[in-house]
Design a protein around this motif. Structure first.
Motif, PDB file in Angstrom:
ATOM      1  N   THR A  90     -10.218  -5.168  -3.196  1.00 45.92           N
ATOM      2  CA  THR A  90      -8.851  -5.160  -2.659  1.00 45.92           C
ATOM      3  C   THR A  90      -8.722  -6.374  -1.754  1.00 45.92           C
ATOM      4  N   GLU A  91      -7.650  -7.136  -1.904  1.00 47.18           N
ATOM      5  CA  GLU A  91      -7.547  -8.412  -1.185  1.00 47.18           C
ATOM      6  C   GLU A  91      -6.190  -8.552  -0.502  1.00 47.18           C
ATOM      7  N   LEU A  92      -6.237  -8.649   0.822  1.00 50.05           N
ATOM      8  CA  LEU A  92      -5.044  -8.994   1.595  1.00 50.05           C
ATOM      9  C   LEU A  92      -4.934 -10.514   1.651  1.00 50.05           C
ATOM     10  N   SER A 161     -10.679  -8.881   2.716  1.00 46.58           N
ATOM     11  CA  SER A 161     -10.913  -8.033   1.550  1.00 46.58           C
ATOM     12  C   SER A 161     -12.029  -7.032   1.764  1.00 46.58           C
TER      13      SER A 161
END
Lengths: 187, 187
Positions: A90-92, A161
């Protein structure tokens, strides 16, 4: 295709100088975490990325993605690892400095703000446009295609992430390889 | 003990103004993610924290911890959740602005740079000192006691982490509760 040592060094130096202007305090020794990714394409100024890794553990990653003006990073996704029960990274992505645009699945932009290199464009399959102007952000779910490109000013983007699994990344463009090859300078 | 609405609002306004000066671009609407944690102690100016959550998902958290001058945040740890196979929150703490110090297990500092409130000090059991000056950082492993305190200038600290589990946090000081109680202003 490969980068020469000189090209690699120049990109690294440019990125280090550019990121200093982004408002983020960095220690001198953090330059050691700065890598250049040309994805084996040998066309770094149009396709590739400079990456400053601040931290990477079994549970998180914190990186700054540093893009040269108009630099394009090809479509990719972070796949699951069922053996580990990991759904994928998951990547911000959050804009810190300059101008960049992110493209993800969804309604395609009628007039995209950036133009991928023509010979790479065919491998861009998602066209929903997200501005990564300073303070704008998007959480990219695991296993979701995305690509991004800087505007004319270049850009610094946070990548915050879950566990980083760069070598597992899947790219749409079959020419992409995850390693950067460096050769001796040509004479 | 509880905060009045006026005290809560003042702390929030101070924190929002202060974080603007930290070099991080923020959108106006991000103020909605700004909380004040007085830990039920009713002594916010000495003990507590302002927290600006930028993102929180099942897999990551990105927050800015905003500390008033000399403000102290008590010793705590992020415990495992065996039912979920989660070892507990891993937390990267990184200085962005101002001055703060983090204390973790290890050789105790002979002359600590900050002084917790005297009536809370007895619950500080770890004294290995880490500067969180701008650009300095520390990865705090799961289930590891830690506390921190700002210097005279106040501070903005990044908290980049695996899944946030605030309500599970364990505090050494039995007076701490994780909720902030707000009461009407006194007449």
């Amino acid at each position: 295709m490969a980068l020469t040592q000189r090209e690699y060094g120049q990109a690294r130096e440019w990125a280090w100088n550019f990121v200093q202007r982004s408002g983020l305090p960095l220690l001198e020794e953090e330059i050691s975490g700065l890598e250049v990714a040309d994805l084996g394409l040998g066309e770094l100024q149009t396709t590739g990325l400079q990456i400053l890794t601040l931290a990477a553990t079994e549970w998180l990653g914190a990186k700054l993605l540093i893009l040269q003006p108009h630099q394009f990073f090809p479509e990719h996704r972070h796949p699951p690892n069922p053996a580990e029960g990991y759904p994928g990274k998951t990547e911000l992505l959050r804009g810190q400095y300059g101008e960049a645009f992110l493209y993800v699945p969804g309604d395609p932009a009628p007039q995209p703000k950036v133009t991928p290199p023509l010979h790479r464009r065919t491998w861009c399959t998602v066209w929903h446009e997200i501005s990564l102007a300073p303070g704008n952000q998007y959480v990219c779910p695991p296993n979701t295609w995305h690509w991004f490109q800087a505007g004319a000013s270049g850009a610094v983007i946070w990548s915050i992430s879950s566990k980083v699994t760069d070598t597992a990344d899947q790219f749409s463009d079959p020419q992409v390889v995850r390693q950067t090859r460096i050769v001796e300078n040509s004479p």
